[in-house]
Motif scaffolding. Structure first.
Motif, mmCIF file in Angstrom:
data_model
loop_
_atom_site.group_PDB
_atom_site.id
_atom_site.type_symbol
_atom_site.label_atom_id
_atom_site.label_comp_id
_atom_site.label_asym_id
_atom_site.label_seq_id
_atom_site.Cartn_x
_atom_site.Cartn_y
_atom_site.Cartn_z
ATOM 1 N N ASP A 12 -10.152 -14.585 19.784
ATOM 2 C CA ASP A 12 -11.443 -14.211 20.008
ATOM 3 C C ASP A 12 -11.923 -15.433 20.804
ATOM 4 O O ASP A 12 -12.126 -16.751 20.340
ATOM 5 N N LYS A 13 -13.035 -15.253 21.840
ATOM 6 C CA LYS A 13 -13.682 -16.034 22.468
ATOM 7 C C LYS A 13 -14.645 -16.826 21.367
ATOM 8 O O LYS A 13 -14.986 -18.204 21.759
ATOM 9 N N LEU A 14 -14.854 -16.361 20.254
ATOM 10 C CA LEU A 14 -15.920 -17.118 19.429
ATOM 11 C C LEU A 14 -15.208 -18.098 18.759
ATOM 12 O O LEU A 14 -15.740 -19.120 18.189
ATOM 13 N N ALA A 15 -13.691 -18.259 18.736
ATOM 14 C CA ALA A 15 -13.008 -19.483 18.428
ATOM 15 C C ALA A 15 -13.083 -20.543 19.459
ATOM 16 O O ALA A 15 -12.536 -21.975 18.968
ATOM 17 N N LYS A 43 -15.331 -22.619 20.900
ATOM 18 C CA LYS A 43 -16.254 -23.785 20.674
ATOM 19 C C LYS A 43 -15.637 -24.674 19.574
ATOM 20 O O LYS A 43 -15.827 -25.664 19.279
ATOM 21 N N LYS A 44 -14.567 -24.190 18.920
ATOM 22 C CA LYS A 44 -13.891 -24.636 17.821
ATOM 23 C C LYS A 44 -12.790 -26.038 18.259
ATOM 24 O O LYS A 44 -12.548 -26.936 17.622
ATOM 25 N N GLU A 83 -10.519 -16.469 12.848
ATOM 26 C CA GLU A 83 -10.861 -15.729 13.728
ATOM 27 C C GLU A 83 -10.331 -14.349 14.177
ATOM 28 O O GLU A 83 -9.141 -14.465 13.796
ATOM 29 N N GLU A 84 -10.837 -13.560 14.773
ATOM 30 C CA GLU A 84 -10.261 -12.411 15.127
ATOM 31 C C GLU A 84 -9.196 -12.496 16.260
ATOM 32 O O GLU A 84 -9.279 -13.527 17.055
ATOM 33 N N VAL A 85 -8.071 -11.596 16.230
ATOM 34 C CA VAL A 85 -7.160 -11.762 17.319
ATOM 35 C C VAL A 85 -7.603 -10.976 18.292
ATOM 36 O O VAL A 85 -7.896 -9.559 18.003
ATOM 37 N N THR A 86 -7.472 -11.489 19.610
ATOM 38 C CA THR A 86 -7.759 -10.465 20.763
ATOM 39 C C THR A 86 -6.584 -9.943 21.332
ATOM 40 O O THR A 86 -6.451 -8.874 21.730
ATOM 41 N N GLU A 135 -14.140 -18.877 32.520
ATOM 42 C CA GLU A 135 -15.174 -18.834 31.643
ATOM 43 C C GLU A 135 -16.399 -19.807 31.870
ATOM 44 O O GLU A 135 -17.715 -19.603 31.849
ATOM 45 N N ARG A 173 -11.766 -8.363 23.367
ATOM 46 C CA ARG A 173 -11.542 -8.129 22.041
ATOM 47 C C ARG A 173 -11.608 -6.587 21.778
ATOM 48 O O ARG A 173 -11.122 -6.278 20.868
#
Ligand SMILES: Cc1cc2nc3c(=O)[nH]c(=O)nc-3n(C[C@H](O)[C@H](O)[C@H](O)COP(=O)(O)OP(=O)(O)OC[C@H]3O[C@@H](n4cnc5c(N)ncnc54)[C@H](O)[C@@H]3O)c2cc1C
Ligand SMILES: Cc1cc2nc3c(=O)[nH]c(=O)nc-3n(C[C@H](O)[C@H](O)[C@H](O)COP(=O)(O)OP(=O)(O)OC[C@H]3O[C@@H](n4cnc5c(N)ncnc54)[C@H](O)[C@@H]3O)c2cc1C
Lengths: 465, 308
Positions: A236-239, A241-242, A307-310, A383, A442
């Motif tokens: 997922d995109k939320l990953a 910034k890691k 994190e979630e998998v997209t 992005e 997602r």
């Protein structure tokens, strides 16, 4: 019938992957009689759509090989091409991490190898530097290399842009046109394809996984392609910034290994695996493959695995019985086979195109440039860049650029309409996805799939499923 | 970017956001803006055409669209400013959100911000189901939009993955779309919904109910041709052309995460105190953004407990 002028082209390029598109584009600069044909319903829809999308510096190539040379040249060419045509590139750089003493000892060799490839910007970094760059890696990294010029790129726009630009300059593209038979009488090839025949005096075989089959049809049996499957997991995109860099393992004899990489679309990718398979169409993901990746990923960064998998997918590298790229000009046969472009072909594509044209020029089959390609700005998909939904000027010109249809990927109505009416209109939902990112996010259609289908129906001349 | 201010900003125009907006408007008559990214507010009930809504909050048994309309009209009548086709896409400050819409970009600051962005079902990829990538895969959400909102073709033979409440909603929707459900596949030993639903629906719709069964693979080129499930270490192939992934919810927590709110690692919802305030002062979360998943009326009743 076969020789009717309608079917005749001076050059026929078989295979519209990124390599075939680059070659066809390069030849079109010199000739206005070029056909590019592919069995699928889109350009770049086979191996070229399913890779890790890294613009490779070639630091880890085997020095002295054609692959090493074309990757180095192709890197510079594609970087500039992307700039000129608005294709997104993010200058992330890569970190190669050593997790044990053996790997640590290997770093010097890798640095030497990079130098032998004339790549001089790599340098060693300490464990603490690694964690400054990448705090979300698991503990245990002993040291590494920083390769500042490994970048990430939008892989899909590349093939589409090459082909579209060339079409504007006179290239003829034939999709859904599988080559079945090739015969030669006198100096003319007669190509029998699904629904169509072609006549030509010169064939360029860029059929990727099937370049060996086309080589057979041309009458040779030197080349043998053995597909090597690579499975990938997209988080997922939320990953995003890691991670700041592409994170590479120390390569082994088995290959480049499993990497963690940010993607140009704002996700994080883990993969690829490397397993030889028999069937050139076997692009399935497997239980074992996905489990291998998750275990591997968990060793590298447990924070990623939370994190979630997209998405998950698999691509097939065109590995071969050759130790290098197989680019073979057979003068007496008036053909060039470009095969075994295994895991670096996106980066090297433009250099391969130039290389092929140089061969043709040396034989006086091409002489003067007749047309300069006009730049072909692609829609902004990266992005990190000014996408339509946040482009104030664009929205004020046309409010539909502010009307988001696909919420996960923030694709707007007008972008979809533009893509459906573009030079190479998509013929499937996945073709539309590669041009816009629609439905790749997602939710996988929970919110917008139906709406997108409706837009497709309203905007395409042909019906898309 | 243009800027504006509100006392209360609600993100998400599903039942939770709408009902809360209406409730607050009655109590405080303050300046309230509600954002909805779709062109019509109402949230998930907009495309759930079967009855099943409104029992505990409106004491009626109504269809999703009627229910959604009720709350949209109520909020409008009370003077809530509803901005549709407007997405809040990021934070630009502790109490300011950046939004986009056909009218352009707009920064909205508010004394209090309430996130009511809902939840969705995990689809095939998020569940890491291996196999090929054919057409014919749905979630209940996409299935209902396909069937009810846009009347598009679905398929002919379906397998439903999961047996939560929502799975029975998928069953009814498939029936409405003319698709025969051949199997329902549940990884636990019994249905996750009301036990009383199993027998009558099996009789009515004629599907096979596989418990203790795990989906291991999807097969098919172009279109789904079958699914392979594993039960007691035995692999069973079920021919079908449609697969509906139901339940297995994930909150739509993007804004919550982007705002660095504390997140519950298990449920992935923002953590809230008894007054629904998140780890960030003046930022609240309600509805199905807070797991576990609830029916719409439960969400609405919950919003009445907030004290702003
Ligand atoms: C997992 C993975 C990761 C990778 N990562 C990277 C990376 O990070 N960076 C990088 O630079 N490269 C990477 N690569 C490599 C890159 O993707 C390939 O080298 C490149 O896509 C090859 O392009 P191509 O045009 O040769 O082949 P293809 O894209 O396969 O194109 C060949 C075309 O020929 C057509 N064709 C075949 N037979 C016929 C026929 N009979 N008639 C008509 N048409 C036919 C096919 O339909 C196809 O479209 C990766 C590859 C994989 C698999
Ligand atoms: C198939 C199905 C059947 C169901 N059947 C029933 C039933 O019969 N009875 C029942 O009571 N419940 C039922 N439910 C559950 C019910 O729909 C939910 O409980 C209810 O919708 C939750 O409301 P909500 O407002 O929290 O979330 P949602 O309804 O999901 O609304 C969230 C809203 O926020 C918007 N949004 C999200 N992010 C943003 C953003 N960044 N900017 C702007 N807007 C945003 C979304 O577009 C959406 O409209 C069903 C659910 C499903 C999926």
């Amino acid at each position: 019938m076969l020789n009717s002028t309608e079917n005749y082209f001076d050059f026929v390029v078989i295979g519209a992957g990124v390599v075939g598109c680059a070659i066809a584009r390069e030849i079109t600069k010199y000739s206005n009689s070029v056909a590019l044909i592919d069995r699928l319903d889109d350009v770049g829809a086979d191996t070229s759509k399913a890779n890790t999308a890294i613009l490779h510096t070639g630091f880890d190539m085997k020095p002295g090989t054609l692959e090493s040379r074309l990757v180095r040249e192709g890197y510079e060419l594609l970087y500039q091409y992307a700039k000129d045509n608005q294709i997104s590139v993010e200058e992330t750089g890569a970190i190669l991490v050593a997790w044990n003493e053996t790997e640590l000892a290997e770093l010097d060799n890798i640095l030497e190898n990079a130098k032998a490839n004339n790549y001089l910007q790599a340098r060693k970094i300490t464990s603490s530097e690694i964690y400054e760059f990448e705090p979300n890696l698991n503990p245990g990294a002993l040291g590494g290399l920083l390769i500042p010029n490994e970048y990430i790129i939008d892989p899909w726009s590349v093939s589409i842009s090459f082909a579209s630009q060339a079409i504007k300059a006179g290239l003829k593209l034939f999709l859904n046109t599988k080559v079945l038979e090739i015969n030669r009488d006198e100096n003319t090839f007669n190509i029998k394809a699904e629904n169509r025949t072609f006549a030509t005096k010169f064939i360029i075989n860029a059929a990727g996984l099937y370049s060996d089959k086309i080589d057979d049809l041309l009458g040779f049996d030197e080349l043998e392609i053995t597909p090597r499957r690579g499975e990938l997991i997209v988080f997922d995109k939320l990953a995003r910034k890691k991670f700041n860099h592409i994170i590479l393992p120390v390569p082994t004899k088995m290959g480049k290994g499993v990497l963690i990489s940010p993607t140009i679309f704002g996700n994080v990718m883990l993969g690829p695996t490397a397993v030889d398979v028999k069937d050139k169409e076997d692009k399935r993901t497997t239980q074992e493959g996905l489990e291998t990746l998750l275990n591997k990923g968990n060793l590298l960064s447990s924070s990623l695995i939370e994190e979630e998998v997209t998405s998950t997918y698999a691509g097939l590298r065109a590995a071969s019985n050759q130790s290098d790229y197989f680019i073979k000009y057979r003068k007496e046969n008036s053909s060039i086979t470009v095969g075994g472009i295994r895991s670096t072909g996106l980066t090297s594509s433009l250099a391969i195109g130039k290389y092929v044209v140089d061969l043709l020029k040396q034989s006086n089959l091409l002489t003067n440039e007749i047309n300069n390609m006009v730049n072909f700005p692609m829609p902004v998909l990266g992005e990190a860049f000014n996408r339509a939904y946040k482009d104030e000027a664009k929205i004020s010109q046309n409010p539909s650029y502010g009307e988001i249809i696909c919420h996960c990927e923030r694709v707007t109505k007008q972008e979809l309409i533009d893509a459906l009416n573009s030079t190479i209109p998509p013929q499937s939902l996945s073709g539309l996805s590669r041009r816009t990112r629609v439905c790749l996010g997602r939710c996988q259609g929970f919110y917008c799939l139906s709406e997108v289908r409706k837009l497709i129906a309203e905007n395409s001349k042909e019906v898309i499923s | 970017m243009k800027k504006t201010k509100a006392e209360i900003l609600i993100v998400g125009g599903g039942p939770s956001g709408l009902a809360l907006a209406a409730e607050l408007k009655k109590k405080y008559s303050s300046n309230i803006i509600l954002l909805e990214r779709e062109s019509i507010a109402g949230g998930i009930p907009r495309h759930t055409f079967h009855p099943g809504y409104g029992i505990r909050d409106l004491h009626k048994f109504m269809s999703g669209p009627k229910y959604a309309n009720y709350y949209v009209n109520l909020a409008k009548k009370l003077g809530v400013e509803i901005l549709t086709s407007t997405t809040a896409f990021d934070w630009v400050g502790a109490n300011t959100l950046a939004t986009t819409s056909p009218n352009g970009l707009l920064e909205i600051s508010a004394d209090k911000i309430i996130l009511a962005t809902g939840a969705r079902e995990r689809a095939r990829n998020s569940r890491l189901i291996p196999g090929s990538r054919p057409e014919g895969l749905f979630t209940t959400g996409s299935l209902q939009q396909t069937t009810y909102l846009n009347h598009q073709y679905v398929g002919s033979k379906a397998v439903i993955i999961g047996s939560e409440h929502v799975s029975y909603s998928a069953l009814m929707t498939l029936h409405h779309a003319g698709v025969k459900t051949v199997a329902m596949v549940e990884s636990n030993h019994k249905t996750q919904s009301f036990g009383a639903l199993v027998l009558p629906t099996k009789i009515r719709y004629g599907y096979k109910f596989f418990t203790n069964s795990k989906l291991v693979r999807i097969e098919g080129k172009g279109r789904v041709s079958s699914v392979v499930i594993e039960r007691n270490q035995e692999l069973i192939s079920i021919p079908c052309d449609t697969v509906v992934f139901t339940g297995n919810w994930i909150p739509d927590n993007e804004l919550a995460r982007r705002g660095n709110l504390e997140i519950d690692l298990e449920t992935k919802s923002p953590m809230v105190n008894s007054n629904f305030e998140t780890s960030q002062k003046n930022i609240y979360a309600i509805g199905n953004l807070l797991m576990p998943i609830k029916s719409a009326d439960q969400c609405v009743l919950e919003t009445r407990k907030i004290d702003l």
